[in-house]
Design a protein around this motif. Sequence first.
Motif, PDB file in Angstrom:
ATOM      1  N   GLU A 123      17.290  24.982 -19.094  1.00 10.07           N
ATOM      2  CA  GLU A 123      17.671  23.699 -18.491  1.00 10.07           C
ATOM      3  C   GLU A 123      18.981  23.172 -19.058  1.00 10.07           C
ATOM      4  O   GLU A 123      19.759  22.515 -18.356  1.00 10.07           O
ATOM      5  CB  GLU A 123      16.561  22.669 -18.695  1.00 10.07           C
ATOM      6  CG  GLU A 123      15.397  22.807 -17.741  1.00 10.07           C
ATOM      7  CD  GLU A 123      14.445  21.628 -17.812  1.00 10.07           C
ATOM      8  OE1 GLU A 123      14.832  20.515 -17.413  1.00 10.07           O
ATOM      9  OE2 GLU A 123      13.307  21.822 -18.286  1.00 10.07           O
ATOM     10  N   TYR A 124      19.222  23.439 -20.336  1.00  9.60           N
ATOM     11  CA  TYR A 124      20.468  22.972 -20.936  1.00  9.60           C
ATOM     12  C   TYR A 124      21.683  23.690 -20.328  1.00  9.60           C
ATOM     13  O   TYR A 124      22.792  23.169 -20.341  1.00  9.60           O
ATOM     14  CB  TYR A 124      20.442  23.191 -22.450  1.00  9.60           C
ATOM     15  CG  TYR A 124      19.555  22.216 -23.187  1.00  9.60           C
ATOM     16  CD1 TYR A 124      19.999  20.929 -23.490  1.00  9.60           C
ATOM     17  CD2 TYR A 124      18.273  22.576 -23.596  1.00  9.60           C
ATOM     18  CE1 TYR A 124      19.200  20.025 -24.171  1.00  9.60           C
ATOM     19  CE2 TYR A 124      17.458  21.687 -24.279  1.00  9.60           C
ATOM     20  CZ  TYR A 124      17.924  20.410 -24.559  1.00  9.60           C
ATOM     21  OH  TYR A 124      17.126  19.525 -25.232  1.00  9.60           O
ATOM     22  N   LEU A 125      21.468  24.888 -19.796  1.00  8.28           N
ATOM     23  CA  LEU A 125      22.576  25.673 -19.249  1.00  8.28           C
ATOM     24  C   LEU A 125      22.943  25.268 -17.829  1.00  8.28           C
ATOM     25  O   LEU A 125      24.056  25.524 -17.370  1.00  8.28           O
ATOM     26  CB  LEU A 125      22.220  27.168 -19.261  1.00  8.28           C
ATOM     27  CG  LEU A 125      21.973  27.797 -20.634  1.00  8.28           C
ATOM     28  CD1 LEU A 125      21.501  29.239 -20.466  1.00  8.28           C
ATOM     29  CD2 LEU A 125      23.235  27.746 -21.482  1.00  8.28           C
ATOM     30  N   TYR A 126      22.001  24.633 -17.121  1.00 10.13           N
ATOM     31  CA  TYR A 126      22.216  24.386 -15.695  1.00 10.13           C
ATOM     32  C   TYR A 126      22.186  22.907 -15.334  1.00 10.13           C
ATOM     33  O   TYR A 126      21.747  22.535 -14.248  1.00 10.13           O
ATOM     34  CB  TYR A 126      21.174  25.161 -14.869  1.00 10.13           C
ATOM     35  CG  TYR A 126      21.280  26.652 -15.054  1.00 10.13           C
ATOM     36  CD1 TYR A 126      22.322  27.361 -14.462  1.00 10.13           C
ATOM     37  CD2 TYR A 126      20.355  27.346 -15.829  1.00 10.13           C
ATOM     38  CE1 TYR A 126      22.434  28.739 -14.642  1.00 10.13           C
ATOM     39  CE2 TYR A 126      20.465  28.718 -16.012  1.00 10.13           C
ATOM     40  CZ  TYR A 126      21.511  29.409 -15.414  1.00 10.13           C
ATOM     41  OH  TYR A 126      21.635  30.756 -15.604  1.00 10.13           O
ATOM     42  N   LYS A 127      22.650  22.067 -16.214  1.00  9.12           N
ATOM     43  CA  LYS A 127      22.737  20.634 -15.903  1.00  9.12           C
ATOM     44  C   LYS A 127      23.861  20.407 -14.890  1.00  9.12           C
ATOM     45  O   LYS A 127      24.946  20.982 -15.011  1.00  9.12           O
ATOM     46  CB  LYS A 127      22.980  19.836 -17.176  1.00  9.12           C
ATOM     47  CG  LYS A 127      21.753  19.774 -18.092  1.00  9.12           C
ATOM     48  CD  LYS A 127      22.050  19.005 -19.359  1.00  9.12           C
ATOM     49  CE  LYS A 127      20.796  18.871 -20.222  1.00  9.12           C
ATOM     50  NZ  LYS A 127      19.847  17.905 -19.685  1.00  9.12           N
ATOM     51  N   ASP A 128      23.584  19.552 -13.902  1.00  2.30           N
ATOM     52  CA  ASP A 128      24.579  19.343 -12.853  1.00  2.30           C
ATOM     53  C   ASP A 128      25.084  17.900 -12.768  1.00  2.30           C
ATOM     54  O   ASP A 128      25.813  17.556 -11.839  1.00  2.30           O
ATOM     55  CB  ASP A 128      24.023  19.781 -11.493  1.00  2.30           C
ATOM     56  CG  ASP A 128      22.796  18.982 -11.076  1.00  2.30           C
ATOM     57  OD1 ASP A 128      22.210  18.279 -11.936  1.00  2.30           O
ATOM     58  OD2 ASP A 128      22.428  19.042  -9.894  1.00  2.30           O
ATOM     59  N   LEU A 129      24.694  17.049 -13.720  1.00  6.57           N
ATOM     60  CA  LEU A 129      25.240  15.701 -13.812  1.00  6.57           C
ATOM     61  C   LEU A 129      25.992  15.569 -15.134  1.00  6.57           C
ATOM     62  O   LEU A 129      25.521  16.051 -16.168  1.00  6.57           O
ATOM     63  CB  LEU A 129      24.134  14.644 -13.752  1.00  6.57           C
ATOM     64  CG  LEU A 129      23.450  14.403 -12.405  1.00  6.57           C
ATOM     65  CD1 LEU A 129      22.329  13.378 -12.562  1.00  6.57           C
ATOM     66  CD2 LEU A 129      24.437  13.941 -11.349  1.00  6.57           C
ATOM     67  N   PHE A 130      27.123  14.926 -15.094  1.00  9.00           N
ATOM     68  CA  PHE A 130      27.879  14.696 -16.335  1.00  9.00           C
ATOM     69  C   PHE A 130      27.269  13.565 -17.141  1.00  9.00           C
ATOM     70  O   PHE A 130      27.113  13.677 -18.361  1.00  9.00           O
ATOM     71  CB  PHE A 130      29.337  14.371 -15.985  1.00  9.00           C
ATOM     72  CG  PHE A 130      30.212  14.146 -17.200  1.00  9.00           C
ATOM     73  CD1 PHE A 130      30.631  15.215 -17.986  1.00  9.00           C
ATOM     74  CD2 PHE A 130      30.601  12.865 -17.564  1.00  9.00           C
ATOM     75  CE1 PHE A 130      31.437  15.006 -19.109  1.00  9.00           C
ATOM     76  CE2 PHE A 130      31.402  12.645 -18.679  1.00  9.00           C
ATOM     77  CZ  PHE A 130      31.813  13.719 -19.453  1.00  9.00           C
ATOM     78  N   LEU A 131      26.867  12.472 -16.462  1.00 10.07           N
ATOM     79  CA  LEU A 131      26.408  11.288 -17.203  1.00 10.07           C
ATOM     80  C   LEU A 131      25.371  10.514 -16.400  1.00 10.07           C
ATOM     81  O   LEU A 131      25.481  10.401 -15.170  1.00 10.07           O
ATOM     82  CB  LEU A 131      27.612  10.395 -17.518  1.00 10.07           C
ATOM     83  CG  LEU A 131      27.384   9.118 -18.329  1.00 10.07           C
ATOM     84  CD1 LEU A 131      28.591   8.833 -19.229  1.00 10.07           C
ATOM     85  CD2 LEU A 131      27.140   7.916 -17.405  1.00 10.07           C
ATOM     86  N   PHE A 132      24.384  10.012 -17.117  1.00  9.69           N
ATOM     87  CA  PHE A 132      23.357   9.153 -16.507  1.00  9.69           C
ATOM     88  C   PHE A 132      23.160   7.923 -17.377  1.00  9.69           C
ATOM     89  O   PHE A 132      23.074   8.013 -18.599  1.00  9.69           O
ATOM     90  CB  PHE A 132      22.018   9.890 -16.401  1.00  9.69           C
ATOM     91  CG  PHE A 132      20.871   8.975 -16.008  1.00  9.69           C
ATOM     92  CD1 PHE A 132      20.544   8.791 -14.678  1.00  9.69           C
ATOM     93  CD2 PHE A 132      20.150   8.293 -16.977  1.00  9.69           C
ATOM     94  CE1 PHE A 132      19.508   7.937 -14.316  1.00  9.69           C
ATOM     95  CE2 PHE A 132      19.119   7.432 -16.630  1.00  9.69           C
ATOM     96  CZ  PHE A 132      18.790   7.258 -15.297  1.00  9.69           C
ATOM     97  N   THR A 133      23.089   6.759 -16.742  1.00 11.85           N
ATOM     98  CA  THR A 133      22.645   5.558 -17.449  1.00 11.85           C
ATOM     99  C   THR A 133      22.075   4.588 -16.439  1.00 11.85           C
ATOM    100  O   THR A 133      22.597   4.433 -15.328  1.00 11.85           O
ATOM    101  CB  THR A 133      23.781   4.895 -18.250  1.00 11.85           C
ATOM    102  OG1 THR A 133      23.238   3.834 -19.052  1.00 11.85           O
ATOM    103  CG2 THR A 133      24.850   4.299 -17.342  1.00 11.85           C
ATOM    104  N   ARG A 152      17.210  14.207 -16.930  1.00 12.12           N
ATOM    105  CA  ARG A 152      17.108  15.605 -17.351  1.00 12.12           C
ATOM    106  C   ARG A 152      18.280  16.436 -16.815  1.00 12.12           C
ATOM    107  O   ARG A 152      18.638  17.458 -17.399  1.00 12.12           O
ATOM    108  CB  ARG A 152      15.784  16.213 -16.864  1.00 12.12           C
ATOM    109  CG  ARG A 152      14.557  15.684 -17.561  1.00 12.12           C
ATOM    110  CD  ARG A 152      13.304  16.261 -16.934  1.00 12.12           C
ATOM    111  NE  ARG A 152      13.067  17.627 -17.358  1.00 12.12           N
ATOM    112  CZ  ARG A 152      12.223  17.973 -18.333  1.00 12.12           C
ATOM    113  NH1 ARG A 152      11.575  17.049 -19.005  1.00 12.12           N
ATOM    114  NH2 ARG A 152      12.038  19.242 -18.632  1.00 12.12           N
ATOM    115  N   ARG A 153      18.852  16.021 -15.710  1.00 11.70           N
ATOM    116  CA  ARG A 153      19.975  16.767 -15.115  1.00 11.70           C
ATOM    117  C   ARG A 153      21.295  16.454 -15.810  1.00 11.70           C
ATOM    118  O   ARG A 153      22.277  17.167 -15.620  1.00 11.70           O
ATOM    119  CB  ARG A 153      20.086  16.431 -13.635  1.00 11.70           C
ATOM    120  CG  ARG A 153      18.930  16.917 -12.779  1.00 11.70           C
ATOM    121  CD  ARG A 153      18.985  16.258 -11.406  1.00 11.70           C
ATOM    122  NE  ARG A 153      20.299  16.438 -10.764  1.00 11.70           N
ATOM    123  CZ  ARG A 153      20.720  15.691  -9.735  1.00 11.70           C
ATOM    124  NH1 ARG A 153      19.957  14.723  -9.258  1.00 11.70           N
ATOM    125  NH2 ARG A 153      21.921  15.918  -9.215  1.00 11.70           N
ATOM    126  N   ALA A 154      21.348  15.370 -16.605  1.00  8.32           N
ATOM    127  CA  ALA A 154      22.610  14.889 -17.165  1.00  8.32           C
ATOM    128  C   ALA A 154      22.891  15.472 -18.538  1.00  8.32           C
ATOM    129  O   ALA A 154      21.977  15.727 -19.333  1.00  8.32           O
ATOM    130  CB  ALA A 154      22.593  13.367 -17.246  1.00  8.32           C
TER     131      ALA A 154
END
Length: 479
Positions: A155-165, A215-217
């Motif tokens: 999952e750490y390799l395939y994150k597709d968001l730069f930032l979440f808040t 989780r995506r960020a």
Amino acid sequence: MPATCDFGLSKCTELRPDGGSFAGYRPYAGEVAFLAKLLSAPKEVFVDDPNEATYFLVPFLSSTWCFLSASSCWVRCGGAKPLKSLMPFLRFYNASTAHRHIFLGSDSTGDFPVDLQMQPTILSYGPRACDGDGSGHIIMPAPVTDDLPLPSAAEYLYKDLFLFTADGVGDRPFRKEAIEELQRWQKQWPNLFVVARREAAGSKRTAIDWMHEMRRAVFCPVLPGDNTFRMRLFHAMLAGCIPVVIQFPGGGWYRDEGPSVERSMPFAVKSRSGAWVDWHRLAVELPHNPREETFDAWAKRLVPSLLALRSKSIQSRQRVLAEAAAILGWDFSGTRPDAFTALLDELRVRAELNEAPAGLHCFNPQYREDLRCRVSGQPSIAREESEIHGVLTCCTESASDRAKKLPAAVADSDCVVWDGQKKNCVVRTSHLKSKDQGATSYERELSVRRKQHNVNLLKAVFLGEAYPEAVPEDDICKR
């Protein structure tokens, strides 16, 4: 409205957008999770003979009691003192055994009733005013109950968001400018940024929506709250999202010259228990000195600073984060080491360190120079900021530590409880009164009243004397 999930007893993801009846209080369920797991332990953990006991557990859910009885007055639990009613049931409690009584309190130190703030062994959300790892509050992680597994390495390799808040703003400091700046980046790069205000009207997103996006960020800014504990931090870490925090002068993430990370976070100090989280290596700490820079300027530096990080630096933080998540989460199935077992290890080490303490040292953290915290200037939370460490703390002292700190014997005026022969001071005091330099007449009067009240409270708790009458500033709900 009824909640989908219970109050910190099991894994469960809240499906209602408003979170149901427990929504605002579930972050304070750490005491419930700890007690429930302890009560499910093998029967040999508990003994009937007090002489065989290492600890005496006080099964009083103090945080839950406070938000039910003083829900509009968080600081000092609205001035309540519940220990007065509990004392008749604590048959083995006294000045010499206080450090062996475990109190439960999943809230910030300053929000506890004063007679619980002062306990030398209490599980809380911090911060901790005692020095060393053998005394004072044991800081526990808030329970994230969302029914999602810890992120896998893939999952750490395939994150597709730069930032979440997604954060509330209201009148809290250190939030509005950052959220507004991040929303500008979101407009420019909507596929890489998810930025939202939690209080936005009409939002139908549920907790599970937020959790999946988190989780995506890669990065999750965690801006300061009303106290050092922020549920947002634990959500981010257990979702595998690198927390981005403000590093204030003094090294803390809360306020200018506020409590350090080592005094504020769970498992932040290396100890013999083996449970340790390297908070500085897993988070992105972006410095900000409010006396030299506006927060708007800090907010404008935020995204460029993250874009400048090298991939190796990001991957290193993710590895530390993945290791830390294992002991920051609560495993409600009881199948692996978790926050609960790490807390038990800390209690075991503390018992070894405090096998025969010389006594207790009690003081008002507000009057210790190294524990003072600068307030942000927001009137609505000024009291919570100034009392972030509470107004009364008691720490165990070994004979060697006391000898180093006190070249002479404890003065009668500084001792609240002596042993039978009056040779050893069991409970000594210091820093119960502020220095008069620069103080107004009202502040000096307040300091004198607070000192006498704290001395009388110590005598009530440790000697069984009558509880002192409340001083005017304790009537917080009317102020």
